[in-house]
Design a protein around this motif. Structure first.
Motif, short mmCIF file in Angstrom:
data_model
loop_
_atom_site.label_atom_id
_atom_site.label_comp_id
_atom_site.label_asym_id
_atom_site.label_seq_id
_atom_site.Cartn_x
_atom_site.Cartn_y
_atom_site.Cartn_z
N LEU A 122 -3.42 -7.97 -6.07
CA LEU A 122 -2.16 -7.36 -5.64
C LEU A 122 -2.34 -6.65 -4.29
CD1 LEU A 122 -1.02 -5.67 -8.99
CD2 LEU A 122 0.14 -7.58 -7.85
N SER A 123 -1.25 -6.55 -3.55
CA SER A 123 -1.29 -5.79 -2.30
C SER A 123 -1.51 -4.31 -2.62
CB SER A 123 0.02 -5.97 -1.53
OG SER A 123 1.09 -5.33 -2.22
N GLU A 124 -2.04 -3.57 -1.69
CA GLU A 124 -2.23 -2.14 -1.88
C GLU A 124 -0.89 -1.44 -2.12
OE1 GLU A 124 -5.07 -0.52 -2.37
OE2 GLU A 124 -5.97 -2.54 -2.28
N GLU A 125 0.14 -1.92 -1.45
CA GLU A 125 1.48 -1.35 -1.65
C GLU A 125 1.95 -1.52 -3.08
OE1 GLU A 125 6.00 -1.68 0.25
OE2 GLU A 125 4.46 -3.16 0.81
N LYS A 126 1.76 -2.72 -3.64
CA LYS A 126 2.18 -2.99 -5.02
C LYS A 126 1.34 -2.17 -6.00
CE LYS A 126 4.85 -5.37 -6.48
NZ LYS A 126 6.22 -5.12 -7.02
N LYS A 127 0.04 -2.07 -5.74
CA LYS A 127 -0.82 -1.26 -6.62
C LYS A 127 -0.33 0.18 -6.68
CE LYS A 127 -5.07 -3.96 -6.00
NZ LYS A 127 -6.43 -3.99 -5.41
#
Length: 283
Positions: free
Chosen positions: A147-152
């Motif tokens: 997952l992207s850091e933003e989604k995490k």
């Protein structure tokens, strides 16, 4: 070569194992005697956590051997009635609770309603279906990591209500009130969407028991849960096992989801399952 890659390579050498796919699954070519000896149990546990699924092709365990092997992997967890081996079948003669197993055709984690979900589980094929009946596994460690850091950050602290009645609605969307009340009596649990394991790793907690995300509208909740399930079950994170009689497959129930592919419910398909106790709650 990264440290994790080096560890995996060393384990695979010791276990005569080979990758089935880059992000999930290894085939282990040890003999039955080697597996039952317990000498490789620690290595198998470590490789299982790294790969999610271990396949033992045509190992032909008897029920006693499968139970004995399971005991080398962890603390053996018997079934509710005390039996060591559970029949996975939609044949009423082989499993009177066949209707309960219909939910296994949809992505799930075993034991989300328990204080500690099942640790490792092992299936052995006894009777093949006339058609279909493969088993899909997806790696929820690898899908979280990707997952992207933003989604995490977006999902890090979300919590989800899980219930058995939600899982049964997948295959029986119009139960009677009495049936619904019986299912609801099994209760609900609140779990984090992201499982922070004591190892430091993280995985997604999804599946057909996931009912709603707390603090979100029904539409927002559905989009989050369905979207993450779609992400986690992409081809790159999924291994599909095409069964032969005598195969055994072990999976890390704390870091994978699984489901059976559709098959003729009256064909007599039969697998035997054993399992170990979970070692940590979902935190």
């Amino acid at each position: 070569m990264s440290t994790a890659t080096a560890v995996q390579t060393t384990l695979q050498d010791r276990l005569a194992a080979e990758d089935l796919k880059p992000k999930i699954g290894s085939k282990v070519n040890l003999s039955k005697a080697d597996l039952l000896s317990g000498n490789y149990a620690a290595d198998l546990r470590e490789l299982l956590e790294l790969r999610g699924v271990l396949v033992f092709p045509k190992i032909n365990f008897t029920d006693e051997e499968q139970a004995a092997f399971t005991e080398t992997i962890g603390t053996f967890l018997p079934e509710i009635k005390g039996q060591k081996v559970y029949n996975i079948s939609l044949d009423k003669k082989k499993n009177p609770n066949r209707d309960y197993l219909k939910a296994s055709l949809y992505w799930h984690i075993d034991g989300t309603m328990n204080k500690r979900p099942i640790g490792a589980a092992i299936l052995s094929m006894k009777v093949l279906p006339t058609w279909g009946g493969d088993t899909d596994f997806c790696n929820t460690y690898a899908s979280y990591d990707a997952l992207s850091e933003e989604k995490k950050q977006e999902i890090e602290n979300l919590r989800v209500i899980h219930s058995m009645w939600n899982s049964q609605l997948y295959h029986s969307p119009e139960p009677t009130l009495e049936q619904l009340e019986q299912l609801m009596a099994m209760g609900e649990v609140e779990l984090p969407l992201v499982w922070k394991h004591r190892s430091g790793r993280k995985s997604l907690v999804l599946g057909n028991t996931a009912q709603e995300v707390l603090g979100k509208s029904r539409q927002e909740s559905a989009k989050i849960l369905h979207g993450l399930r779609e992400w986690a079950t992409q081809e790159q994170f999924v291994y599909t096992h095409e069964w032969s009689v005598g195969d055994s497959v072990m999976w890390d129930n704390t870091g994978t989801m699984h489901r059976a592919r559709p098959y003729d419910p009256d064909c007599g398909r039969l697998l035997h399952r054993t399992k170990t106790e979970g070692e940590e709650p979902i935190n």
